[in-house]
Design a protein around this motif. Sequence first.
Motif, PDB file in Angstrom:
ATOM      1  N   THR A 228       0.791  -1.212  -0.010  1.00 34.83           N
ATOM      2  CA  THR A 228      -0.044  -0.065  -0.071  1.00 34.83           C
ATOM      3  C   THR A 228       0.903   1.308  -0.156  1.00 34.83           C
ATOM      4  OG1 THR A 228      -1.812  -1.297   1.242  1.00 34.83           O
ATOM      5  CG2 THR A 228      -1.793   1.387   1.362  1.00 34.83           C
ATOM      6  N   VAL A 229       2.005   1.281   0.831  1.00 37.37           N
ATOM      7  CA  VAL A 229       2.628   2.582   1.025  1.00 37.37           C
ATOM      8  C   VAL A 229       3.830   2.556   0.146  1.00 37.37           C
ATOM      9  CG1 VAL A 229       1.678   2.629   3.264  1.00 37.37           C
ATOM     10  CG2 VAL A 229       3.941   1.695   3.101  1.00 37.37           C
ATOM     11  N   LEU A 230       4.384   1.342  -0.387  1.00 38.77           N
ATOM     12  CA  LEU A 230       5.600   1.545  -1.177  1.00 38.77           C
ATOM     13  C   LEU A 230       5.442   1.400  -2.542  1.00 38.77           C
ATOM     14  CD1 LEU A 230       7.907  -0.778   0.911  1.00 38.77           C
ATOM     15  CD2 LEU A 230       8.179   1.909   0.739  1.00 38.77           C
ATOM     16  N   SER A 231       6.579   2.242  -3.368  1.00 41.33           N
ATOM     17  CA  SER A 231       6.352   1.981  -4.981  1.00 41.33           C
ATOM     18  C   SER A 231       7.863   1.560  -5.441  1.00 41.33           C
ATOM     19  CB  SER A 231       5.910   3.425  -5.497  1.00 41.33           C
ATOM     20  OG  SER A 231       4.444   3.493  -4.985  1.00 41.33           O
ATOM     21  N   PRO A 232       7.978   1.188  -6.653  1.00 40.42           N
ATOM     22  CA  PRO A 232       9.455   1.066  -7.122  1.00 40.42           C
ATOM     23  C   PRO A 232      10.276   2.297  -6.976  1.00 40.42           C
ATOM     24  CG  PRO A 232       7.847   0.040  -8.607  1.00 40.42           C
ATOM     25  CD  PRO A 232       7.044   0.720  -7.518  1.00 40.42           C
ATOM     26  N   GLY A 233      11.497   2.258  -6.522  1.00 43.25           N
ATOM     27  CA  GLY A 233      12.196   3.318  -6.147  1.00 43.25           C
ATOM     28  C   GLY A 233      12.337   3.734  -4.903  1.00 43.25           C
ATOM     29  N   ASP A 234      11.403   3.240  -3.881  1.00 38.01           N
ATOM     30  CA  ASP A 234      11.279   3.713  -2.574  1.00 38.01           C
ATOM     31  C   ASP A 234      12.305   2.993  -1.673  1.00 38.01           C
ATOM     32  OD1 ASP A 234       9.394   5.537  -3.168  1.00 38.01           O
ATOM     33  OD2 ASP A 234       7.726   4.285  -2.317  1.00 38.01           O
ATOM     34  N   HIS A 235      12.683   3.450  -0.478  1.00 33.55           N
ATOM     35  CA  HIS A 235      13.657   2.938   0.519  1.00 33.55           C
ATOM     36  C   HIS A 235      13.072   2.769   1.650  1.00 33.55           C
ATOM     37  CE1 HIS A 235      17.014   3.760   3.335  1.00 33.55           C
ATOM     38  NE2 HIS A 235      17.454   2.613   2.815  1.00 33.55           N
ATOM     39  N   ILE A 236      13.216   1.502   2.454  1.00 36.12           N
ATOM     40  CA  ILE A 236      12.798   1.226   3.795  1.00 36.12           C
ATOM     41  C   ILE A 236      13.944   0.759   4.656  1.00 36.12           C
ATOM     42  CG2 ILE A 236      12.537  -1.045   3.147  1.00 36.12           C
ATOM     43  CD1 ILE A 236      10.041  -1.067   5.007  1.00 36.12           C
ATOM     44  N   ILE A 237      13.844   1.482   5.583  1.00 37.65           N
ATOM     45  CA  ILE A 237      14.603   1.219   6.966  1.00 37.65           C
ATOM     46  C   ILE A 237      14.177   0.098   7.808  1.00 37.65           C
ATOM     47  CG2 ILE A 237      16.242   1.974   8.880  1.00 37.65           C
ATOM     48  CD1 ILE A 237      16.229   4.758   7.352  1.00 37.65           C
ATOM     49  N   ILE A 238      14.831  -1.125   8.114  1.00 36.95           N
ATOM     50  CA  ILE A 238      14.341  -2.017   9.205  1.00 36.95           C
ATOM     51  C   ILE A 238      15.461  -2.196  10.082  1.00 36.95           C
ATOM     52  CG2 ILE A 238      13.161  -3.248   7.331  1.00 36.95           C
ATOM     53  CD1 ILE A 238      15.670  -5.356   7.185  1.00 36.95           C
ATOM     54  N   PRO A 239      15.030  -2.926  11.353  1.00 34.61           N
ATOM     55  CA  PRO A 239      16.392  -3.051  12.433  1.00 34.61           C
ATOM     56  C   PRO A 239      17.367  -4.011  12.146  1.00 34.61           C
ATOM     57  CG  PRO A 239      13.746  -3.487  13.252  1.00 34.61           C
ATOM     58  CD  PRO A 239      13.711  -3.345  11.543  1.00 34.61           C
ATOM     59  N   GLY A 240      18.363  -3.754  12.808  1.00 34.63           N
ATOM     60  CA  GLY A 240      19.450  -4.768  12.521  1.00 34.63           C
ATOM     61  C   GLY A 240      19.498  -5.970  13.046  1.00 34.63           C
ATOM     62  N   ASP A 241      18.187  -6.457  13.774  1.00 35.14           N
ATOM     63  CA  ASP A 241      17.951  -7.641  14.125  1.00 35.14           C
ATOM     64  C   ASP A 241      16.334  -8.168  13.882  1.00 35.14           C
ATOM     65  OD1 ASP A 241      17.346  -6.128  16.430  1.00 35.14           O
ATOM     66  OD2 ASP A 241      17.636  -7.774  17.710  1.00 35.14           O
ATOM     67  N   ALA A 242      15.881  -7.573  12.767  1.00 35.00           N
ATOM     68  CA  ALA A 242      14.545  -7.820  12.356  1.00 35.00           C
ATOM     69  C   ALA A 242      14.007  -9.187  12.640  1.00 35.00           C
ATOM     70  CB  ALA A 242      14.162  -7.324  10.991  1.00 35.00           C
ATOM     71  N   TYR A 243      12.897  -9.391  12.685  1.00 39.50           N
ATOM     72  CA  TYR A 243      12.519 -10.721  12.746  1.00 39.50           C
ATOM     73  C   TYR A 243      12.591 -11.443  11.354  1.00 39.50           C
ATOM     74  CZ  TYR A 243       8.621 -14.244  12.044  1.00 39.50           C
ATOM     75  OH  TYR A 243       7.821 -15.301  11.606  1.00 39.50           O
ATOM     76  N   GLY A 244      12.781 -12.845  11.575  1.00 36.15           N
ATOM     77  CA  GLY A 244      13.399 -13.610  10.274  1.00 36.15           C
ATOM     78  C   GLY A 244      12.212 -13.464   9.128  1.00 36.15           C
ATOM     79  N   GLY A 245      11.109 -13.293   9.348  1.00 32.05           N
ATOM     80  CA  GLY A 245       9.966 -13.261   8.517  1.00 32.05           C
ATOM     81  C   GLY A 245       9.712 -11.792   7.904  1.00 32.05           C
ATOM     82  N   THR A 246      10.204 -10.969   8.676  1.00 34.55           N
ATOM     83  CA  THR A 246       9.861  -9.505   8.097  1.00 34.55           C
ATOM     84  C   THR A 246      11.268  -9.365   7.208  1.00 34.55           C
ATOM     85  OG1 THR A 246       8.909  -8.774  10.076  1.00 34.55           O
ATOM     86  CG2 THR A 246      10.236  -7.294   8.554  1.00 34.55           C
TER      87      THR A 246
END
Length: 381
Positions: free
Chosen positions: A88-106
Motif C-alpha cells: 500500500t505505501v511503497l512504490s518502485p524506487g522507494d527505500h525502507i529502513i528495518i532493524p538490525g536484528d529484524a524478525y526473520g519473516g520480516t
Amino acid sequence: MKFDGFETRAIHAGQEPDAGTGAVVVPIYQTSTYAQDGVGGLRQGYEYSRTANPTRTALEECLAALESGARGLAFASGMAAEDTLLRTVLSPGDHIIIPGDAYGGTFRLISKVVERWGVSWDAVDQTDVEAVRAAMRPETKVVWTETPTNPLLGITDIETVARIAHDGGALHVVDNTFASPYLQQPLTLGADVVVHSTTKYVGGHSDVVGGALIVADAELGERLAFHQNTMGAVAGPFDAWLTLRGVKTLGVRMDRHSENAERVVAALEGHPAVRRVYYPGLDSHPGHKIAERQMRAFGGMVSFELRDGEKAALELCERTKVFTLGESLGGVESLIEHPGRMTHASTAGSALEVPADLVRISVGIESGDDLVADLEQALEG
C-alpha cells in the motif's frame, strides 16, 4: 459514559451485546454473503465477508481502541498484514529502513519479495537513533521498528525515531508484537502504524494465526482497507472470534508473563552456564531507561547466550520439560527455541544473522517456581 481502563476496553470495545438476542459474547458470523435490502441496499454495510464480517469488525474496533488508533484491520496472519501494508505505501524506487536484528519473516519478506519490486532497504541498529538519522534518504518512505526486537530484545526510542521519520517524509511503523498493546502503545508516542502478529500475545493461546494493522490516520486506514479487500488475506470469522476471546484476558496475562520472566531472568543471570541475558527489565540493559519510560512492564520474552556455544544451546532446547521446544511465542504455555536454526534461519549468512549460541524463550503463565526449576535442570544437563 466513556471508560478509559485498558482491561475494560479489552472486554467491551466493539463488543456490545448482540442487538437481536442479547448474547454477551460477539457471535461467530460464519457466513460468506449477506441478504441485501434491494439491489445495492446493504444491510448494516455488509455484502461479502472478504470485504467485511461482523465478527472481524468487532475485533478490528477492539484493537483500534486498545492501541488508541483511528482504525484497525485484521488479517489472516502477521505476514499478510505486513505484506498488505508494504504494498500500500511503497512504490518502485522507494527505500525502507528495518532493524538490525529484524524478525526473520520480516527480513525474508523485504529482502526476497519487496526488493524485487525495486524497493531498496537498509538494516540499521535502531537502538542508536543517530544511525537511523544517518540512514535516511530522500527516497525513504518507511522506517520499520521493532521494540523490543526479535530475538535480541533491543529497545528503540519510539518518540525520537518517529520524529526522524516524519522529518524525512517517511511513515514510522512499529511492530508491537513482543510488547502487546497492554505494555506499549506506539501510536501515542508518534508512530503512524502498529503491526501485530495477533497469533502471539493478543490471541494468547497458541490456537489461532492472525495479524493486524492499527493506524493513527483515518485516510491511511481507508487506503489499507481497500488493499485488504482487494488482496483478500483477511481473518476468517472463527479466527477473529478466537482472537477476540484472547484479547479479553490480555492485561492479566501480560502481568503474569512479565512477573514470571523477571523470576526466570534472575535465575539465568546468576547461572555459571549463561554468558549473557537479554531482557529490557535488567538495569544493565542498554535500553532499560527507554523501556521503563515507554512500556508498562518488560514483557515475557527473554533471550540468552550460553558459555559453551551452539552445541550447548541446542542440547538445552531439548532438555526442558515444562518449556516446549517450538516456534512462535506469546501463548499461555512456555516455549523455547534456537533462533539460528528455527525462527531466524532465513538470516543466516546475512548481516542480520543471530548468534549461534542464542536461546530464546517465551515465558508463559505457569508456576514461576516450575519454570525456574525446569531451566535449572536443563542447564545442569
